[in-house]
Structure formats: structure tokens, C-alpha cells
Design a protein around this motif. Structure first.
Motif, PDB file in Angstrom:
ATOM      1  N   THR A 223       0.839  -1.204   0.000  1.00 39.29           N
ATOM      2  CA  THR A 223       0.000   0.000   0.000  1.00 39.29           C
ATOM      3  C   THR A 223       0.870   1.248   0.000  1.00 39.29           C
ATOM      4  O   THR A 223       0.619   2.198  -0.762  1.00 39.29           O
ATOM      5  N   ARG A 224       1.897   1.255   0.832  1.00 39.82           N
ATOM      6  CA  ARG A 224       2.757   2.448   0.901  1.00 39.82           C
ATOM      7  C   ARG A 224       3.559   2.641  -0.378  1.00 39.82           C
ATOM      8  O   ARG A 224       3.784   3.768  -0.819  1.00 39.82           O
ATOM      9  N   GLN A 225       3.973   1.539  -0.979  1.00 33.46           N
ATOM     10  CA  GLN A 225       4.689   1.666  -2.252  1.00 33.46           C
ATOM     11  C   GLN A 225       3.783   2.254  -3.330  1.00 33.46           C
ATOM     12  O   GLN A 225       4.177   3.180  -4.050  1.00 33.46           O
ATOM     13  N   LEU A 226       2.573   1.732  -3.429  1.00 35.50           N
ATOM     14  CA  LEU A 226       1.665   2.224  -4.458  1.00 35.50           C
ATOM     15  C   LEU A 226       1.216   3.645  -4.158  1.00 35.50           C
ATOM     16  O   LEU A 226       1.110   4.476  -5.077  1.00 35.50           O
ATOM     17  N   ASP A 227       0.956   3.944  -2.890  1.00 37.88           N
ATOM     18  CA  ASP A 227       0.562   5.311  -2.529  1.00 37.88           C
ATOM     19  C   ASP A 227       1.618   6.323  -2.963  1.00 37.88           C
ATOM     20  O   ASP A 227       1.295   7.442  -3.376  1.00 37.88           O
ATOM     21  N   GLY A 228       2.894   5.945  -2.861  1.00 31.35           N
ATOM     22  CA  GLY A 228       3.957   6.886  -3.162  1.00 31.35           C
ATOM     23  C   GLY A 228       4.092   7.206  -4.630  1.00 31.35           C
ATOM     24  O   GLY A 228       4.567   8.294  -4.989  1.00 31.35           O
ATOM     25  N   VAL A 229       3.672   6.286  -5.517  1.00 22.62           N
ATOM     26  CA  VAL A 229       3.967   6.487  -6.942  1.00 22.62           C
ATOM     27  C   VAL A 229       2.741   6.540  -7.833  1.00 22.62           C
ATOM     28  O   VAL A 229       2.847   6.956  -9.002  1.00 22.62           O
ATOM     29  N   ILE A 230       1.577   6.137  -7.351  1.00 23.31           N
ATOM     30  CA  ILE A 230       0.424   6.043  -8.236  1.00 23.31           C
ATOM     31  C   ILE A 230       0.075   7.405  -8.822  1.00 23.31           C
ATOM     32  O   ILE A 230       0.064   8.432  -8.131  1.00 23.31           O
ATOM     33  N   ASP A 231      -0.130   7.397 -10.129  1.00 31.79           N
ATOM     34  CA  ASP A 231      -0.495   8.588 -10.895  1.00 31.79           C
ATOM     35  C   ASP A 231       0.560   9.685 -10.828  1.00 31.79           C
ATOM     36  O   ASP A 231       0.273  10.862 -11.061  1.00 31.79           O
ATOM     37  N   ARG A 232       1.774   9.333 -10.503  1.00 29.58           N
ATOM     38  CA  ARG A 232       2.908  10.258 -10.577  1.00 29.58           C
ATOM     39  C   ARG A 232       3.767   9.870 -11.785  1.00 29.58           C
ATOM     40  O   ARG A 232       3.638   8.762 -12.325  1.00 29.58           O
ATOM     41  N   PRO A 233       4.666  10.750 -12.220  1.00 32.74           N
ATOM     42  CA  PRO A 233       5.503  10.431 -13.380  1.00 32.74           C
ATOM     43  C   PRO A 233       6.603   9.431 -13.031  1.00 32.74           C
ATOM     44  O   PRO A 233       7.788   9.735 -13.050  1.00 32.74           O
ATOM     45  N   VAL A 234       6.178   8.222 -12.694  1.00 33.00           N
ATOM     46  CA  VAL A 234       7.090   7.155 -12.310  1.00 33.00           C
ATOM     47  C   VAL A 234       6.667   5.886 -13.031  1.00 33.00           C
ATOM     48  O   VAL A 234       5.476   5.541 -13.052  1.00 33.00           O
ATOM     49  N   LEU A 261      -5.168  -4.331  -6.061  1.00 36.16           N
ATOM     50  CA  LEU A 261      -4.963  -4.698  -7.464  1.00 36.16           C
ATOM     51  C   LEU A 261      -5.840  -3.857  -8.382  1.00 36.16           C
ATOM     52  O   LEU A 261      -5.421  -3.473  -9.487  1.00 36.16           O
ATOM     53  N   ASP A 262      -7.049  -3.538  -7.948  1.00 38.39           N
ATOM     54  CA  ASP A 262      -7.922  -2.668  -8.736  1.00 38.39           C
ATOM     55  C   ASP A 262      -7.314  -1.276  -8.872  1.00 38.39           C
ATOM     56  O   ASP A 262      -7.376  -0.666  -9.952  1.00 38.39           O
ATOM     57  N   ARG A 263      -6.735  -0.759  -7.795  1.00 39.49           N
ATOM     58  CA  ARG A 263      -6.078   0.560  -7.855  1.00 39.49           C
ATOM     59  C   ARG A 263      -4.938   0.540  -8.866  1.00 39.49           C
ATOM     60  O   ARG A 263      -4.774   1.476  -9.652  1.00 39.49           O
ATOM     61  N   LEU A 264      -4.147  -0.514  -8.828  1.00 32.80           N
ATOM     62  CA  LEU A 264      -3.025  -0.610  -9.757  1.00 32.80           C
ATOM     63  C   LEU A 264      -3.513  -0.644 -11.202  1.00 32.80           C
ATOM     64  O   LEU A 264      -2.913  -0.023 -12.087  1.00 32.80           O
ATOM     65  N   SER A 265      -4.622  -1.347 -11.439  1.00 34.48           N
ATOM     66  CA  SER A 265      -5.123  -1.454 -12.810  1.00 34.48           C
ATOM     67  C   SER A 265      -5.619  -0.119 -13.350  1.00 34.48           C
ATOM     68  O   SER A 265      -5.651   0.087 -14.565  1.00 34.48           O
ATOM     69  N   LEU A 266      -5.998   0.790 -12.461  1.00 35.79           N
ATOM     70  CA  LEU A 266      -6.498   2.103 -12.881  1.00 35.79           C
ATOM     71  C   LEU A 266      -5.422   3.175 -12.881  1.00 35.79           C
ATOM     72  O   LEU A 266      -5.693   4.319 -13.251  1.00 35.79           O
ATOM     73  N   ALA A 267      -4.218   2.835 -12.482  1.00 29.94           N
ATOM     74  CA  ALA A 267      -3.142   3.816 -12.395  1.00 29.94           C
ATOM     75  C   ALA A 267      -2.751   4.311 -13.783  1.00 29.94           C
ATOM     76  O   ALA A 267      -2.765   3.556 -14.760  1.00 29.94           O
ATOM     77  N   ALA A 348      -2.069 -12.271 -16.725  1.00 25.96           N
ATOM     78  CA  ALA A 348      -2.407 -11.282 -17.750  1.00 25.96           C
ATOM     79  C   ALA A 348      -2.419  -9.863 -17.177  1.00 25.96           C
ATOM     80  O   ALA A 348      -2.894  -9.628 -16.063  1.00 25.96           O
ATOM     81  N   TRP A 349      -1.864  -8.923 -17.954  1.00 23.76           N
ATOM     82  CA  TRP A 349      -1.861  -7.506 -17.552  1.00 23.76           C
ATOM     83  C   TRP A 349      -1.576  -6.666 -18.784  1.00 23.76           C
ATOM     84  O   TRP A 349      -0.857  -7.108 -19.689  1.00 23.76           O
ATOM     85  N   GLU A 350      -2.134  -5.459 -18.809  1.00 17.16           N
ATOM     86  CA  GLU A 350      -1.898  -4.546 -19.929  1.00 17.16           C
ATOM     87  C   GLU A 350      -0.644  -3.732 -19.628  1.00 17.16           C
ATOM     88  O   GLU A 350      -0.705  -2.599 -19.155  1.00 17.16           O
ATOM     89  N   TYR A 351       0.500  -4.329 -19.910  1.00 20.07           N
ATOM     90  CA  TYR A 351       1.773  -3.660 -19.649  1.00 20.07           C
ATOM     91  C   TYR A 351       2.090  -2.643 -20.745  1.00 20.07           C
ATOM     92  O   TYR A 351       1.691  -2.801 -21.909  1.00 20.07           O
ATOM     93  N   THR A 352       2.840  -1.621 -20.359  1.00 19.80           N
ATOM     94  CA  THR A 352       3.316  -0.650 -21.341  1.00 19.80           C
ATOM     95  C   THR A 352       4.367  -1.276 -22.239  1.00 19.80           C
ATOM     96  O   THR A 352       4.367  -1.077 -23.460  1.00 19.80           O
TER      97      THR A 352
END
Length: 742
Positions: A223-234, A261-267, A348-352
Motif C-alpha cells: 500500500t505504501r509503495q503504491l501510494d507513493g507512486v500512483i499517478d505520478r511520473p514514475v 490490485l484494482d487501484r493498480l489497474s487504474l493507475a 495477464a496484464w496490460e503492460y506498457t
């Protein structure tokens, strides 16, 4: 700037008493005098592992120093010892020369002996002792007139130093940096930041539900890892094991993990995969793997009962309507549909991008690049130790490699970001971010006519104390001479020229156990053909192998070797699940006999094996191999036809088990045999003699008995004397009847 004000507020909030400002009329070469008191923190808050007092110095805020600004710095003294430090004097210095190269910054911060402290800006006495086990921060403000920097000085990174000398002969020194800025036209540095999202090292190839719940709760690691970077230029480098571990739990997955996991998919972040379990691809290559390893299958580990979907059975009401209702279907009208996910579904995941290899730092060999490319990984993230590039000006991160493309990280910049993210005090965080700003200023000022694109990374294996990721990235985005760059744009920048690849190699202490793990997996794969479903062995074994090759084990060498030893011991038991339990010596009497052999299966599944028996010499001949199936957790006796050939003697039968594919199972079992090949003829002769003797003895007994009985009767007068003449019995006349003829 908001980020600068926030940083200043945090620092001021940590200080209860400020040092009086120095007299503004003093020349730069004259020390500012006054008294100093500081904010006292506990040693625990500083989290220092030093056994001696230490000092750090940093600007009080991240706002660059401009002409006319006072220089506010924070001098932090840590006393982890058991004795207090008495009154002393704090002195602050300014480096005489600007830090114009990355090497100059590193030399200054490393306190190179050849580097002087520079011009003394302030000298102030402290007003209180520093208690044992505490950390004290002394704010020092140097007036603008005493800084000795003006518009004539070029903008860029500058070095500051501070010393503290106490009455008890304690003398410590520290160094830091800040940025002198003139609001000139600048060319910002394009910085792409990569953030690995991983979990702590483990020997399991899937994360248990209880661990996922801990990692994804409100204060959990993920949670802390995702909170730190989600929707940031990372750009996020995600371990696919996290995704698969949540999905495979189905309806039993913790709600917090599903939400994560849902949060990550919407990032909005760029996302690319690490190797499964973050297994180091360089270690795999150098240990002898045929290709970059990936999970074989999850099928044996999927519980279909966790993927039951209730469906309604349509009914036709008596009123003739279509039966559609917003109400939930009755229990008796509901049916269950079970649709377990496939292995591909779990991953499965929609990777860049999916073509990036991120091995451990500094140990990539030349052949590893070919190994990566053969597995579809044509872009490799490398540390600076794996390449030699020009020093001035700093080149772009992207380089052309002998095979594929490289993305070279700025290791010093990455270390400073990592230090900031893990900082437990404002002073530590500010010092690390000041270093980040200074290093970026050096690159920006080197060649203002050309924009450079750099790559920085956060480390793997985040500790629980890494709570400032978001704060660090927020401050990074406020640096005037830095512009966030995407991973795609970093790879699209012009490749650096005159780059030489420096081949590295993993240490033998790591490659030896890794080779043993790979060899054992090959043995398990060969053994698995004894089962109707080999995946029940090979799939979990591959997941465990990948987990044990995780990059995060690099800092846990001793624990890693213990885990490898445990894994090898457990897999050895699997390889020894089917054994021959018959032991000699065994007697073989006869020319052709069925030889009994007992097989044991401790595996929880039925196994099919081929039994081969080879005699040590020609006294016995074995007709052929025998195929047999042994039930789970049971023993089975089989017979092998053997024939005696050239007489009597000792023979050793070597019994070897094979898989249906022809791979040897374990070691051959020797059975000592004592052969008596002529025992069959000798036994028949003895039997015939016994039969003749038996019947002969019976006849003899009858003769003797009869003679005895006759003698007894003669003695009793019941029989005539054999010496007397025989008596003629009287003759009785009978009339003769003549039959007439005719």
C-alpha cells in the motif's frame, strides 16, 4: 514554491529554539559569533547504527539560494554513545569552488582528504550538552552578506561543511550541498524514475493470503509503495507474482488485496513486468539456464471451489410474464458455475512494455545480453558500473549494447533518492534531497544547450521504514532544473556515444547454489514422468526456484544459502519417494523361479515405474524388465522371472527403477542371492528314494507281520504240522445223470 515551503515548515516544526542570526556586517572570512541551542531528538528517531558521534549538515529548506538570501542550514549531531557530549562550538564552511561535475560532488560528500573545508561562514557556541542516546539539530543562519556569493558567480551546486568540537575532545565533521541559483535561462534535465514494486524475499512462489492482507492493509508495504507512486511520473516495475498471488485466491482473497490490485489497474503510470518473483535474469544466465525462466503452470495450485459463480435458473411465472425480477433468485433456483482461471489469466496484464530485463546491479556479463534477447528482453536496465561513458558532459541514459539497448541508471542520484525515501527525520530527508537537487543542477549546468535524459531508480526490497516516497517525488517535481520524463521518452532519446560495455560476473558464492537449484529442477522434471500429471511436481518446483533466485536475496546471503539447502533437502525426499525395499540374502533353488521384489511409494500419488534387474554374473538370467504401478503411500510386491544358468554360487542382483521416459530413479538397489541351480534334480532323486524306501519298508513290515502271525498259529496248533503227510478228505459219490440225446 509549495514544496519548498512544506519542507521549511517540517524543519521548523522540528525545532523548538532557533539560533540567533549572525551579525550581518561581518566579512565572509570572519566567523559569526553567538550561542547555540538545538532541538533534541531521541537516538531511536534518528535510527543511527553508528557507534561514534556523527554530524550532518544540510540547507534548512530546498529552496535554492539566490542573491540577497540568507543561508539557513541545519547542523545535526547524533550521539549514540552512553556518555553525554559537553558544550562545544559549531562552525559552518562554504566550499571555495563550485561543484561542476558529478565527480566533484561525490568527492566533496565523501570528505576527500585533498579537499579543504573552504571559507568559514559562522562559528557559534552551543548552550547545552548533548545527552547520551540523543540527536540534536542546531539551526544556523548565515546572512547574505557573509555568504560571499553574488550574481557574478555561476549558478550550480555548492558544497557546505560543518564541524562540532566539544570540551571532551569530541570533534566531528559533516558535509552537504545546496544550489546557488540566478534565475538564468536553464535547460532542465529530463529524469525518468523507475520504481520496483516487490515483496520481501521468500522461498515460496506465491504470497500467502495472510501476508497479502498484511502487505495491502492501510499501512502495509504494498500500500505504501503504491501510494507513493500512483499517478505520478514514475514507471512501475511490478513483480507478476503479486498479481498471480491475489488472483489465484479467488473468493478467498483478502478484500484489501483485491482493492489494491484494482487501484493498480487504474493507475496512469507506465507499468512493465519484472521477472516472476523478481528472479534475477543475470543469475539465471550465468548459472546455466536455457532461457529466462517463467512459471510453467498454476493448474495444480488452483482450487476450483474458489471460483464458483452462482447463476439463476429462469422460471416462467403462472401469470405469463417473463419472470424478470430485480430480486435475488431463490436458493432452489440458483445453479453454480465453476470457471477456474487459466495460468495465462493469472498473469495477464496490460503492460506498457514487456521487453525489459532488470538484473542485479553491476554483474551483467556479455553473454547475458544474448541470453536476454533470446528470451524477448531486448532492453536491459544497467547500473553505471557495467558501462564506461564520458564524464563531461553527462550522457543520456540510453546506450547501444552489443546486443539490444541499455538503459543506464544514475547510481549516485538513485542512492540519494533512496536515502530520502527511507529517511526517518526531516534533517536526513532534507540533506538527501539537497544532494538530489545538487546532482541534477550539475548536469543541467554542464551543457545548457543540450537537454540530457537520465534514469534514476528506487531500490528493491523496501524496508518498513520507507515512508517518504510520495514526499520525495513531490519535492523532485518542484526542482526548477528537472522535468519528469516517461520511460518511453528516455528510451527514445539519442543514444550516448563512445560507450564501452563492462562485463561483470556474479560471485561464485551465488552461482554455485543457483546451479545446484537448476540441476535439481532438471532432476525433478525427469522424475515427474512417473506421475500421470507431471505438473504436480514441476509447476510448484519452478515457482520455488524463481522465488529463490529473487534479486532481493542479494542482501541476505547467509539466509539465502540456508533456504537453498532446505529446498534441496526437500526435493531430494521427492526424488527418493519410490524405492526398492527388498534386501538379501535370498535363496534361489531351482533352474527357473519367480524372484520377489517389494517396491515402496511414499508419494501421495500413484506412480508408474519400470523395474530392471541385472545380475552380477552369469549364474542367473533375468528374462525382461517389468512395468508396474504403485498406489499412493503404499508398498507393492512384484515378481521377476529368473533362470539359473551355470551352476551354484553367489550373485548380486542390481535392481534399478526407471521412469516411463527412461530416466533412472535414485540409485540401484543390490540384492544378494545364493543360487543352487541343481537342487531341483537332487531334490527329485531324494524324493524318489524316499518314496521307494517308504513303500519298501511297508512291504517288509507286511512280510514280517505275516510270518509272525503264522508262527503263532502253528504254535497254538491251529495249523497242521508241515512235516506230517497231508490228509485226503473223504470222497462223496454223486449220482450221474445222463441226458438222453435227441
Amino acid at each position: 514554491m509549495p514544496w519548498a515551503a512544506a519542507a521549511a515548515g517540517l524543519l521548523l516544526a522540528a525545532s523548538s529554539v532557533l539560533l540567533p542570526a549572525a551579525t550581518s556586517g561581518l566579512a565572509a572570512s570572519e566567523p559569526t559569533r553567538g550561542s547555540a541551542s538545538g532541538t533534541v531528538l531521541t537516538a531511536a528517531s534518528e535510527a543511527s547504527e553508528a557507534s561514534e558521534p556523527s554530524l550532518s549538515v544540510a540547507p534548512a529548506t530546498l529552496t535554492p539560494l539566490r542573491p540577497g538570501d540568507d543561508l539557513a542550514v541545519s547542523v545535526t549531531v547524533s550521539n549514540p554513545t552512553s556518555a553525554e557530549i559537553g558544550l562545544g562550538t559549531v562552525e559552518v564552511y562554504l566550499a571555495q569552488r563550485a561543484l561542476t561535475t558529478r565527480t566533484a560532488v561525490e568527492d566533496w560528500l565523501a570528505e576527500a582528504e585533498s579537499t579543504t573545508r573552504g571559507d568559514r561562514l559562522a562559528s557559534v557556541p552551543t548552550t547545552g550538552v548533548i545527552p547520551a542516546g540523543t540527536t540534536v539539530t542546531f539551526p544556523v543562519t548565515v546572512p547574505a552578506a557573509s555568504v560571499s556569493l553574488s550574481a557574478l558567480n555561476s549558478w550550480g551546486a555548492r558544497g557546505i561543511a560543518a564541524t562540532f568540537e566539544a570540551e571532551n575532545d569530541t570533534k566531528i565533521e559533516g558535509r552537504g550541498t545546496f544550489v546557488w541559483f540566478l534565475d538564468d535561462e536553464i535547460t532542465p534535465v529530463n529524469l525518468s524514475v523507475l520504481m520496483p514494486i516487490t515483496t520481501p524475499e521468500s522461498s515460496a512462489g506465491l504470497i500467502p493470503a495472510i501476508a497479502l492482507e498484511a502487505y495491502t492493509n492501510d499501512s502495509g508495504l504494498l500500500t505504501r509503495q503504491l501510494d507513493g507512486v500512483i499517478d505520478r511520473p514514475v514507471a512501475i516495475a511490478i513483480d507478476p507474482m503479486i498479481i498471480a498471488s491475489i488472483r489465484i485466491l479467488g473468493s478467498s482473497a483478502p478484500a484489501s488485496a483485491v482493492a489494491w490490485l484494482d487501484r493498480l489497474s487504474l493507475a496512469s503510470n507506465e507499468i512493465f513486468p519484472l521477472g516472476y518473483a523478481d528472479a534475477d535474469p543475470a543469475v539465471q544466465s550465468q548459472a546455466g539456464a536455457a532461457a529466462v525462466l517463467a512459471p510453467i503452470s498454476f493448474d495444480p495450485l488452483i482450487d476450483p471451489s474458489l471460483f464458483v459463480t452462482p447463476t439463476a435458473t429462469p422460471t416462467t411465472p403462472a401469470d405469463g410474464t417473463d419472470g424478470t425480477s430485480s430480486e435475488a433468485p431463490a436458493a432452489e433456483d440458483a445453479q453454480a458455475t465453476t470457471t477456474p482461471p487459466t495460468s495465462a489469466d493469472l498473469l495477464a496484464w496490460e503492460y506498457t512494455r514487456t521487453d525489459i530485463a532488470w538484473p542485479g546491479a553491476g554483474a551483467v556479463a556479455r553473454d547475458d545480453l544474448d541470453f536476454f534477447a533470446a528470451s524477448g528482453l531486448t532492453t536491459t536496465v544497467l547500473s553505471e558500473t557495467n558501462v564506461t561513458r564520458s564524464e563531461i558532459p553527462t550522457p543520456n541514459a540510453v546506450v547501444a549494447l552489443p546486443t539490444g539497448t541499455g538503459l543506464v541508471t544514475d547510481d549516485a542520484l538513485s542512492d540519494a533518492l533512496h536515502t530520502a525515501a527511507m529517511a526517518t527525520t526531516d534533517a536526513t530527508w532534507t540533506a538527501a534531497m539537497a544532494e538530489v537537487a545538487s546532482r541534477l543542477a550539475v548536469v543541467s549546468a554542464e551543457d545548457p544547450s543540450t537537454a540530457r535524459t537520465l534514469v534514476a531508480t528506487f531500490d528493491r526490497g523496501w524496508p518498513q521504514s520507507a515512508d517518504r516516497v510520495g514526499q520525495t517525488l513531490e519535492a523532485l517535481s518542484g526542482i526548477l532544473w528537472e522535468t519528469p520524463a516517461t520511460l518511453q521518452s528516455a528510451l527514445g532519446a539519442p543514444a550516448a556515444e563512445d560507450v564501452e560495455f563492462n562485463a561483470g560476473v556474479e560471485p561464485d558464492s551465488q552461482l554455485g547454489p543457483a546451479r545446484a537449484l537448476l540441476e535439481r529442477e532438471g532432476e525433478l522434471t525427469a522424475f515427474s514422468s512417473v506421475l500421470a500429471d507431471p505438473l504436480t511436481i514441476t509447476a510448484p518446483a519452478r515457482l520455488e526456484l524463481l522465488a529463490l533466485l529473487a534479486s532481493s536475496w542479494a542482501d541476505q546471503a547467509s539466509n539465502w544459502r540456508d533456504q537453498v539447502t532446505t529446498s534441496l533437502a526437500a526435493s531430494a525426499e521427492t526424488l527418493q519417494a519410490v524405492t526398492v525395499t527388498t534386501r538379501g540374502p535370498v535363496q534361489v533353488l531351482g533352474s527357473t523361479v519367480p524372484f520377489p521384489i517389494t517396491l515402496n511409494n511414499t508419494f501421495d500419488q500413484a506412480v508408474t515405474v519400470r523395474v530392471q534387474v541385472i545380475p552380477s554374473n552369469g549364474r542367473l538370467i533375468v528374462d525382461s524388465d517389468v512395468d508396474t504401478t504403485i498406489d499412493p503411500n503404499s508398498a507393492k510386491a512384484i515378481t521377476i522371472p529368473v533362470s539359473a544358468a551355470i551352476g551354484n554360487g553367489d550373485v548380486t542382483l542390481r535392481v534399478t527403477l526407471f521412469t516411463p521416459a527412461g530416466t533412472t530413479i535414485g540409485e540401484s538397489a543390490p540384492i544378494a542371492v545364493n543360487v543352487r541351480a541343481d537342487w531341483e534334480g537332487v531334490g527329485a532323486a531324494i524324493f524318489a528314494a524316499l518314496v521307494v524306501a517308504f513303500f519298501g519298508f511297508g512291504i517288509y513290515r507286511n512280510i514280517v507281520r505275516r510270518r509272525k502271525e503264522r508262527a503263532e498259529r502253528e504254535a497254538a496248533g491251529e495249523l497242521p504240522d508241515p512235516t506230517s503227510p497231508p490228509t485226503t478228505p473223504p470222497t462223496t459219490a454223486h449220482p450221474l445223470t445222463v441226458q438222453p440225446r435227441g
